[in-house]
Design a protein around this motif. Structure first.
Motif, PDB file in Angstrom:
ATOM      1  N   LEU A   4       0.842  -1.203   0.000  1.00  0.00           N
ATOM      2  CA  LEU A   4       0.000   0.000   0.000  1.00  0.00           C
ATOM      3  C   LEU A   4       0.874   1.248   0.000  1.00  0.00           C
ATOM      4  O   LEU A   4       0.627   2.189  -0.757  1.00  0.00           O
ATOM      5  CB  LEU A   4      -0.946  -0.017   1.208  1.00  0.00           C
ATOM      6  CG  LEU A   4      -1.836   1.207   1.351  1.00  0.00           C
ATOM      7  CD1 LEU A   4      -2.778   1.334   0.160  1.00  0.00           C
ATOM      8  CD2 LEU A   4      -2.601   1.143   2.655  1.00  0.00           C
ATOM      9  N   ALA A   5       1.888   1.255   0.838  1.00  0.00           N
ATOM     10  CA  ALA A   5       2.804   2.395   0.878  1.00  0.00           C
ATOM     11  C   ALA A   5       3.511   2.568  -0.462  1.00  0.00           C
ATOM     12  O   ALA A   5       3.680   3.696  -0.946  1.00  0.00           O
ATOM     13  CB  ALA A   5       3.821   2.204   1.998  1.00  0.00           C
ATOM     14  N   LEU A   6       3.913   1.470  -1.074  1.00  0.00           N
ATOM     15  CA  LEU A   6       4.575   1.524  -2.371  1.00  0.00           C
ATOM     16  C   LEU A   6       3.644   2.091  -3.444  1.00  0.00           C
ATOM     17  O   LEU A   6       4.041   2.955  -4.241  1.00  0.00           O
ATOM     18  CB  LEU A   6       5.056   0.131  -2.771  1.00  0.00           C
ATOM     19  CG  LEU A   6       5.811   0.031  -4.070  1.00  0.00           C
ATOM     20  CD1 LEU A   6       7.140   0.749  -3.971  1.00  0.00           C
ATOM     21  CD2 LEU A   6       6.006  -1.410  -4.459  1.00  0.00           C
ATOM     22  N   LEU A   7       2.410   1.626  -3.470  1.00  0.00           N
ATOM     23  CA  LEU A   7       1.445   2.118  -4.460  1.00  0.00           C
ATOM     24  C   LEU A   7       1.113   3.592  -4.237  1.00  0.00           C
ATOM     25  O   LEU A   7       0.998   4.365  -5.198  1.00  0.00           O
ATOM     26  CB  LEU A   7       0.181   1.265  -4.432  1.00  0.00           C
ATOM     27  CG  LEU A   7       0.344  -0.154  -4.969  1.00  0.00           C
ATOM     28  CD1 LEU A   7      -0.935  -0.964  -4.724  1.00  0.00           C
ATOM     29  CD2 LEU A   7       0.695  -0.133  -6.443  1.00  0.00           C
ATOM     30  N   LEU A   8       0.964   3.993  -2.979  1.00  0.00           N
ATOM     31  CA  LEU A   8       0.694   5.404  -2.684  1.00  0.00           C
ATOM     32  C   LEU A   8       1.875   6.290  -3.080  1.00  0.00           C
ATOM     33  O   LEU A   8       1.691   7.389  -3.609  1.00  0.00           O
ATOM     34  CB  LEU A   8       0.354   5.586  -1.211  1.00  0.00           C
ATOM     35  CG  LEU A   8      -1.013   5.070  -0.781  1.00  0.00           C
ATOM     36  CD1 LEU A   8      -1.170   5.169   0.729  1.00  0.00           C
ATOM     37  CD2 LEU A   8      -2.122   5.845  -1.486  1.00  0.00           C
ATOM     38  N   THR A   9       3.077   5.816  -2.839  1.00  0.00           N
ATOM     39  CA  THR A   9       4.264   6.570  -3.228  1.00  0.00           C
ATOM     40  C   THR A   9       4.349   6.693  -4.745  1.00  0.00           C
ATOM     41  O   THR A   9       4.659   7.768  -5.278  1.00  0.00           O
ATOM     42  CB  THR A   9       5.528   5.901  -2.670  1.00  0.00           C
ATOM     43  OG1 THR A   9       5.412   5.797  -1.250  1.00  0.00           O
ATOM     44  CG2 THR A   9       6.771   6.680  -3.020  1.00  0.00           C
ATOM     45  N   ALA A  10       4.095   5.604  -5.448  1.00  0.00           N
ATOM     46  CA  ALA A  10       4.115   5.642  -6.910  1.00  0.00           C
ATOM     47  C   ALA A  10       3.061   6.608  -7.445  1.00  0.00           C
ATOM     48  O   ALA A  10       3.334   7.391  -8.364  1.00  0.00           O
ATOM     49  CB  ALA A  10       3.896   4.245  -7.472  1.00  0.00           C
ATOM     50  N   ALA A  11       1.863   6.570  -6.880  1.00  0.00           N
ATOM     51  CA  ALA A  11       0.802   7.490  -7.306  1.00  0.00           C
ATOM     52  C   ALA A  11       1.182   8.934  -7.019  1.00  0.00           C
ATOM     53  O   ALA A  11       0.939   9.832  -7.836  1.00  0.00           O
ATOM     54  CB  ALA A  11      -0.511   7.128  -6.612  1.00  0.00           C
ATOM     55  N   GLY A  12       1.799   9.170  -5.864  1.00  0.00           N
ATOM     56  CA  GLY A  12       2.244  10.519  -5.521  1.00  0.00           C
ATOM     57  C   GLY A  12       3.315  11.023  -6.476  1.00  0.00           C
ATOM     58  O   GLY A  12       3.286  12.181  -6.902  1.00  0.00           O
ATOM     59  N   CYS A  13       4.259  10.158  -6.836  1.00  0.00           N
ATOM     60  CA  CYS A  13       5.309  10.544  -7.789  1.00  0.00           C
ATOM     61  C   CYS A  13       4.715  10.859  -9.156  1.00  0.00           C
ATOM     62  O   CYS A  13       5.104  11.829  -9.812  1.00  0.00           O
ATOM     63  CB  CYS A  13       6.342   9.430  -7.909  1.00  0.00           C
ATOM     64  SG  CYS A  13       7.398   9.263  -6.471  1.00  0.00           S
ATOM     65  N   TYR A  14       3.760  10.047  -9.576  1.00  0.00           N
ATOM     66  CA  TYR A  14       3.112  10.285 -10.863  1.00  0.00           C
ATOM     67  C   TYR A  14       2.346  11.613 -10.840  1.00  0.00           C
ATOM     68  O   TYR A  14       2.427  12.400 -11.786  1.00  0.00           O
ATOM     69  CB  TYR A  14       2.176   9.131 -11.210  1.00  0.00           C
ATOM     70  CG  TYR A  14       1.560   9.249 -12.567  1.00  0.00           C
ATOM     71  CD1 TYR A  14       2.320   9.009 -13.711  1.00  0.00           C
ATOM     72  CD2 TYR A  14       0.231   9.618 -12.720  1.00  0.00           C
ATOM     73  CE1 TYR A  14       1.762   9.129 -14.973  1.00  0.00           C
ATOM     74  CE2 TYR A  14      -0.334   9.745 -13.976  1.00  0.00           C
ATOM     75  CZ  TYR A  14       0.436   9.500 -15.094  1.00  0.00           C
ATOM     76  OH  TYR A  14      -0.112   9.632 -16.338  1.00  0.00           O
ATOM     77  N   ALA A  15       1.641  11.872  -9.747  1.00  0.00           N
ATOM     78  CA  ALA A  15       0.898  13.135  -9.625  1.00  0.00           C
ATOM     79  C   ALA A  15       1.848  14.329  -9.609  1.00  0.00           C
ATOM     80  O   ALA A  15       1.561  15.370 -10.200  1.00  0.00           O
ATOM     81  CB  ALA A  15       0.043  13.111  -8.358  1.00  0.00           C
ATOM     82  N   PHE A  16       2.976  14.178  -8.948  1.00  0.00           N
ATOM     83  CA  PHE A  16       3.967  15.245  -8.893  1.00  0.00           C
ATOM     84  C   PHE A  16       4.523  15.524 -10.295  1.00  0.00           C
ATOM     85  O   PHE A  16       4.706  16.677 -10.687  1.00  0.00           O
ATOM     86  CB  PHE A  16       5.080  14.856  -7.924  1.00  0.00           C
ATOM     87  CG  PHE A  16       5.953  15.984  -7.499  1.00  0.00           C
ATOM     88  CD1 PHE A  16       5.444  17.074  -6.811  1.00  0.00           C
ATOM     89  CD2 PHE A  16       7.307  15.950  -7.773  1.00  0.00           C
ATOM     90  CE1 PHE A  16       6.258  18.116  -6.423  1.00  0.00           C
ATOM     91  CE2 PHE A  16       8.137  16.985  -7.393  1.00  0.00           C
ATOM     92  CZ  PHE A  16       7.606  18.076  -6.708  1.00  0.00           C
TER      93      PHE A  16
END
Length: 103
Positions: A4-16
């Motif tokens: 979950l943390a990995l997916l949230l981090t990936a989504a955050g990086c993509y949004a950034f």
């Protein structure tokens, strides 16, 4: 939990990344943006080097890494090839540690 943390981090990086792509051209072509963009990479590199050389956990440490950085800095000022700089810095740290100086 880790996934979950990995997916949230990936989504955050993509949004950034998407947010960066949506910045208007007039903001990116501003002279202040150009000056800041040129100054950020050396500042970040200097901060990373300082943390890696002078820190051990939460304490400040002066050991063979500082001497190795000094050797590398001198060789860079003398415009030595990068491979020579890296090898000489590593050799300086290895010799100091082998002699028991600067642990």
């Amino acid at each position: 939990m880790i996934w979950l943390a990995l997916l949230l981090t990936a989504a955050g990086c993509y949004a950034f990344k998407l947010a960066g792509l949506s910045v208007p051209e007039r903001v990116l072509s501003h002279p202040l943006t150009d000056r800041i963009g040129v100054l950020i990479p050396p500042a970040l590199l200097g901060a990373l080097i300082a943390v890696q050389v002078l820190a051990s956990g939460r304490s400040l440490v002066v050991d063979a890494r500082v001497a190795a950085l000094g050797v590398a800095a001198v060789l860079l000022c003398l415009r030595a090839p990068f491979l020579v700089v890296v090898c000489a810095g590593a050799a300086a740290a290895a010799v100091l540690r082998a002699l028991g100086w600067m642990g």
